[in-house]
Write a protein that holds these residues in place. Structure first.
Motif, short mmCIF file in Angstrom:
data_model
loop_
_atom_site.label_atom_id
_atom_site.label_comp_id
_atom_site.label_asym_id
_atom_site.label_seq_id
_atom_site.Cartn_x
_atom_site.Cartn_y
_atom_site.Cartn_z
N PRO A 173 1.30 13.57 -1.78
CA PRO A 173 0.44 12.41 -2.05
C PRO A 173 -0.86 12.82 -2.75
CG PRO A 173 1.35 12.29 0.16
CD PRO A 173 1.67 13.66 -0.37
N VAL A 174 -1.24 12.07 -3.80
CA VAL A 174 -2.42 12.39 -4.60
C VAL A 174 -3.48 11.29 -4.48
CG1 VAL A 174 -3.25 12.86 -6.94
CG2 VAL A 174 -1.06 13.82 -6.19
N ILE A 175 -3.07 10.03 -4.62
CA ILE A 175 -4.00 8.89 -4.54
C ILE A 175 -3.35 7.77 -3.74
CG2 ILE A 175 -5.25 7.09 -5.82
CD1 ILE A 175 -5.37 8.96 -8.23
N LYS A 176 -4.07 7.24 -2.75
CA LYS A 176 -3.62 6.04 -2.04
C LYS A 176 -4.16 4.82 -2.79
CE LYS A 176 -3.40 7.51 2.79
NZ LYS A 176 -4.05 7.33 4.11
N GLU A 223 -8.02 5.72 -3.05
CA GLU A 223 -8.51 6.81 -2.19
C GLU A 223 -7.92 8.13 -2.67
OE1 GLU A 223 -8.17 8.46 2.38
OE2 GLU A 223 -7.49 6.43 1.96
N LEU A 224 -8.78 9.03 -3.11
CA LEU A 224 -8.33 10.33 -3.61
C LEU A 224 -7.97 11.23 -2.43
CD1 LEU A 224 -10.94 10.99 -6.43
CD2 LEU A 224 -8.85 9.63 -6.47
N LEU A 225 -6.78 11.84 -2.52
CA LEU A 225 -6.29 12.71 -1.44
C LEU A 225 -6.36 14.18 -1.82
CD1 LEU A 225 -3.19 10.55 -0.45
CD2 LEU A 225 -5.50 10.50 0.54
N VAL A 226 -6.55 14.46 -3.09
CA VAL A 226 -6.72 15.84 -3.58
C VAL A 226 -7.88 15.86 -4.55
CG1 VAL A 226 -4.24 16.35 -3.30
CG2 VAL A 226 -5.11 15.65 -5.53
N SER A 227 -8.26 17.04 -5.00
CA SER A 227 -9.38 17.19 -5.92
C SER A 227 -8.94 17.91 -7.19
CB SER A 227 -10.49 18.02 -5.27
OG SER A 227 -10.93 17.39 -4.08
N LYS A 228 -9.70 17.71 -8.26
CA LYS A 228 -9.48 18.48 -9.48
C LYS A 228 -9.55 19.96 -9.12
CE LYS A 228 -11.33 19.19 -14.10
NZ LYS A 228 -12.33 18.78 -15.08
N GLY A 229 -8.60 20.73 -9.63
CA GLY A 229 -8.56 22.16 -9.34
C GLY A 229 -7.60 22.52 -8.22
N ASP A 230 -7.11 21.50 -7.49
CA ASP A 230 -6.14 21.76 -6.41
C ASP A 230 -4.75 22.04 -6.97
OD1 ASP A 230 -8.13 21.23 -4.58
OD2 ASP A 230 -7.25 19.37 -3.82
N GLN A 231 -4.02 22.91 -6.29
CA GLN A 231 -2.59 23.09 -6.57
C GLN A 231 -1.85 22.04 -5.75
OE1 GLN A 231 -0.73 25.11 -8.54
NE2 GLN A 231 -2.43 26.27 -9.39
N PRO A 237 -10.20 7.94 -9.90
CA PRO A 237 -9.63 7.06 -8.88
C PRO A 237 -8.31 6.39 -9.31
CG PRO A 237 -11.99 6.72 -9.02
CD PRO A 237 -11.60 7.64 -10.15
N HIS A 238 -8.18 6.09 -10.61
CA HIS A 238 -7.05 5.33 -11.12
C HIS A 238 -6.04 6.19 -11.89
CE1 HIS A 238 -9.82 5.80 -14.40
NE2 HIS A 238 -8.81 5.59 -15.22
N ALA A 239 -6.27 7.48 -12.02
CA ALA A 239 -5.39 8.30 -12.86
C ALA A 239 -5.59 9.78 -12.54
CB ALA A 239 -5.70 8.06 -14.34
N PRO A 261 0.84 -1.20 0.00
CA PRO A 261 0.00 0.00 0.00
C PRO A 261 0.88 1.25 0.00
CG PRO A 261 -0.81 -1.60 1.60
CD PRO A 261 0.54 -2.10 1.12
N THR A 262 0.50 2.20 -0.84
CA THR A 262 1.32 3.39 -1.02
C THR A 262 0.45 4.54 -1.48
OG1 THR A 262 3.36 4.20 -2.06
CG2 THR A 262 1.90 2.88 -3.45
N ALA A 263 1.05 5.70 -1.58
CA ALA A 263 0.38 6.85 -2.19
C ALA A 263 1.18 7.26 -3.41
CB ALA A 263 0.27 8.01 -1.21
N ALA A 264 0.49 7.41 -4.54
CA ALA A 264 1.11 8.00 -5.72
C ALA A 264 1.21 9.50 -5.46
CB ALA A 264 0.29 7.71 -6.96
N VAL A 265 2.36 10.08 -5.77
CA VAL A 265 2.58 11.49 -5.48
C VAL A 265 2.66 12.30 -6.77
CG1 VAL A 265 3.81 10.87 -3.35
CG2 VAL A 265 5.13 11.38 -5.43
N ALA A 266 2.53 13.61 -6.64
CA ALA A 266 2.59 14.50 -7.79
C ALA A 266 3.99 14.47 -8.40
CB ALA A 266 2.24 15.93 -7.37
#
Length: 149
Positions: free
Chosen positions: A100-103, A86-94, A56-58, A40-45
């Protein structure tokens, strides 16, 4: 120049080795892919910028130079309907590089019958615009994958 760093820890495999003809043929754009560590990990920017697309996947982050970078977590993972993501940010966020963006859990994706190999693609770019692209070897989160002129 934009430096694109790895959103995941794992092994760089290059787009040609992605088990999807659209990504493997660089039809989405040039770049590389990472076969992630199975935990388990978080994909980061991969860059500082604006989240212009979020699923959720991209996700896509566009930097100040207008370069959009797609991070696609696994292949055919859209078919999982967000399960295990699991989404950690939203469209429109800087976002900042490394944020971390998605777990998600690559092992769970694999257990569901999908490939966890994750393309990282320069959108609306040509291969000639990218500097040296990492296509093999171990990569750490935040390790350089390619530069974009």
């Amino acid at each position: 120049m934009t430096t694109v760093t790895s959103p995941l820890a794992g092994r760089a495999v290059g787009l040609a080795n992605v088990p999807d003809p659209v990504f493997a043929g660089a039809m989405v754009g040039p770049g590389t892919a990472v076969d992630p560590v199975r935990e388990p990990t978080a994909a980061v920017a991969p860059v500082d910028g604006l989240v212009v697309s979020m699923h959720p996947h991209a996700f896509v982050v566009m930097d100040a130079d207008g370069h959009g970078v797609l991070v696609h977590l696994g292949i055919d993972t859209v078919q999982l309907n967000g399960e295990g993501f699991e989404l950690l940010v939203s469209k429109g966020d800087q976002v900042k590089r490394g944020q971390p963006v998605i777990k998600w859990d690559p092992a769970a994706v694999e257990a569901a019958g999908k490939s966890p190999i994750s393309p990282i693609v320069a959108l609306e770019a040509s291969a000639e615009q990218l500097g040296e692209v990492v296509e093999s070897g171990e990569v750490a989160i935040g390790g350089e994958l390619f530069t974009w002129n």
